[in-house]
Design a protein around this motif. Structure first.
Motif, PDB file in Angstrom:
ATOM      1  N   THR A 145      30.023  33.955  41.751  1.00 39.93           N
ATOM      2  CA  THR A 145      30.351  32.640  42.117  1.00 39.93           C
ATOM      3  C   THR A 145      30.871  32.860  43.483  1.00 39.93           C
ATOM      4  OG1 THR A 145      32.392  33.644  41.583  1.00 39.93           O
ATOM      5  CG2 THR A 145      30.674  31.587  40.375  1.00 39.93           C
ATOM      6  N   LYS A 156      34.143  33.336  44.183  1.00 35.04           N
ATOM      7  CA  LYS A 156      35.143  34.414  44.030  1.00 35.04           C
ATOM      8  C   LYS A 156      34.476  35.695  43.440  1.00 35.04           C
ATOM      9  CE  LYS A 156      38.931  33.944  41.265  1.00 35.04           C
ATOM     10  NZ  LYS A 156      40.118  33.062  40.022  1.00 35.04           N
ATOM     11  N   GLN A 157      33.401  35.747  42.601  1.00 35.26           N
ATOM     12  CA  GLN A 157      33.072  36.860  42.577  1.00 35.26           C
ATOM     13  C   GLN A 157      32.298  37.558  43.825  1.00 35.26           C
ATOM     14  OE1 GLN A 157      30.046  35.278  39.913  1.00 35.26           O
ATOM     15  NE2 GLN A 157      30.539  36.428  38.123  1.00 35.26           N
ATOM     16  N   ALA A 189      35.255  28.356  44.919  1.00 33.85           N
ATOM     17  CA  ALA A 189      35.065  29.276  44.379  1.00 33.85           C
ATOM     18  C   ALA A 189      35.105  29.727  43.002  1.00 33.85           C
ATOM     19  CB  ALA A 189      37.138  29.675  43.817  1.00 33.85           C
ATOM     20  N   ASP A 190      34.424  28.154  42.009  1.00 33.98           N
ATOM     21  CA  ASP A 190      34.218  28.563  40.433  1.00 33.98           C
ATOM     22  C   ASP A 190      32.214  28.190  41.408  1.00 33.98           C
ATOM     23  OD1 ASP A 190      36.061  30.340  39.406  1.00 33.98           O
ATOM     24  OD2 ASP A 190      36.720  28.223  38.925  1.00 33.98           O
ATOM     25  N   GLU A 191      31.666  27.630  42.071  1.00 34.90           N
ATOM     26  CA  GLU A 191      30.325  27.428  42.266  1.00 34.90           C
ATOM     27  C   GLU A 191      29.533  28.825  43.010  1.00 34.90           C
ATOM     28  OE1 GLU A 191      29.171  24.628  42.932  1.00 34.90           O
ATOM     29  OE2 GLU A 191      30.897  23.456  41.711  1.00 34.90           O
ATOM     30  N   TYR A 192      28.222  29.024  41.194  1.00 34.68           N
ATOM     31  CA  TYR A 192      26.963  29.784  41.546  1.00 34.68           C
ATOM     32  C   TYR A 192      26.453  29.396  43.437  1.00 34.68           C
ATOM     33  CZ  TYR A 192      28.291  31.950  37.300  1.00 34.68           C
ATOM     34  OH  TYR A 192      28.687  32.624  36.605  1.00 34.68           O
TER      35      TYR A 192
END
Length: 170
Positions: free
Chosen positions: A93, A95-96, A130-133
């Motif tokens: 993601t 964020k990651q 943020a949460d999209e891969y």
């Protein structure tokens, strides 16, 4: 002696590069570009991937004009790019990815303004969600851009920590 096929392909690749960056370049400049492509990308003029490599590099150059192999910080930026680019089948993601990038660059993500983080993604042509891969390979250019910021931040911190170096000799 170069063959007719080689010279023809060499000219076609130069024309593709010029078309993408939007301007003509001198033959000597193209010769240097090819030399750098060979050094960093394992480029071969007659390879089936030659056009893809030239188009990708030209797109990088067009979108990120300051992209230069001669920049003193290039090796660190390139190493960060390769670190994420070589992880072909891994997805993160956004964020990651930012957390991994901060760890890799040894920066505190809290010190990076939110607008700067968005700017890194924008410069790489990727929308931050943020949460999209996203594939690590696609995020590598974000890492390249971010490394430039980290280097500048590190340099500014070193200068402010050592004010004697900043004084002019009278």
């Amino acid at each position: 002696m170069a063959t007719k096929e080689y010279l023809s392909k060499y000219r076609q690749l130069k024309e593709a590069y010029e078309r993408i960056i939007g301007k003509s370049i001198a033959d000597v400049t193209w010769y240097r570009v090819v030399g750098n492509l060979k050094r960093y990308f394992g480029f071969e003029v007659e390879a089936s991937s030659a056009l893809l490599i030239v188009e990708s590099f030209a797109d990088l150059k067009r979108r990120y004009g300051a992209f230069s192999f001669n920049n003193p910080d290039f090796n660190e930026r390139w190493a960060t790019f390769k670190h994420f680019y070589d992880r072909e089948n891994i997805e993160y993601t956004c964020k990651q990815f930012l957390m991994l990038l901060a760890e890799h660059l040894k920066i505190d993500l809290q010190d990076v303004p939110r607008s700067t983080r968005y700017y890194w993604f924008e410069r790489a042509g990727i929308k931050y969600q943020a949460d999209e891969y996203r594939r690590s390979k696609d995020l590598a250019l974000v890492a390249f851009v971010a490394t430039n910021w980290a280097i500048a931040k590190r340099t500014a911190t070193m200068k402010s920590a050592n004010p004697e170096d900043n004084k002019l000799v009278a």
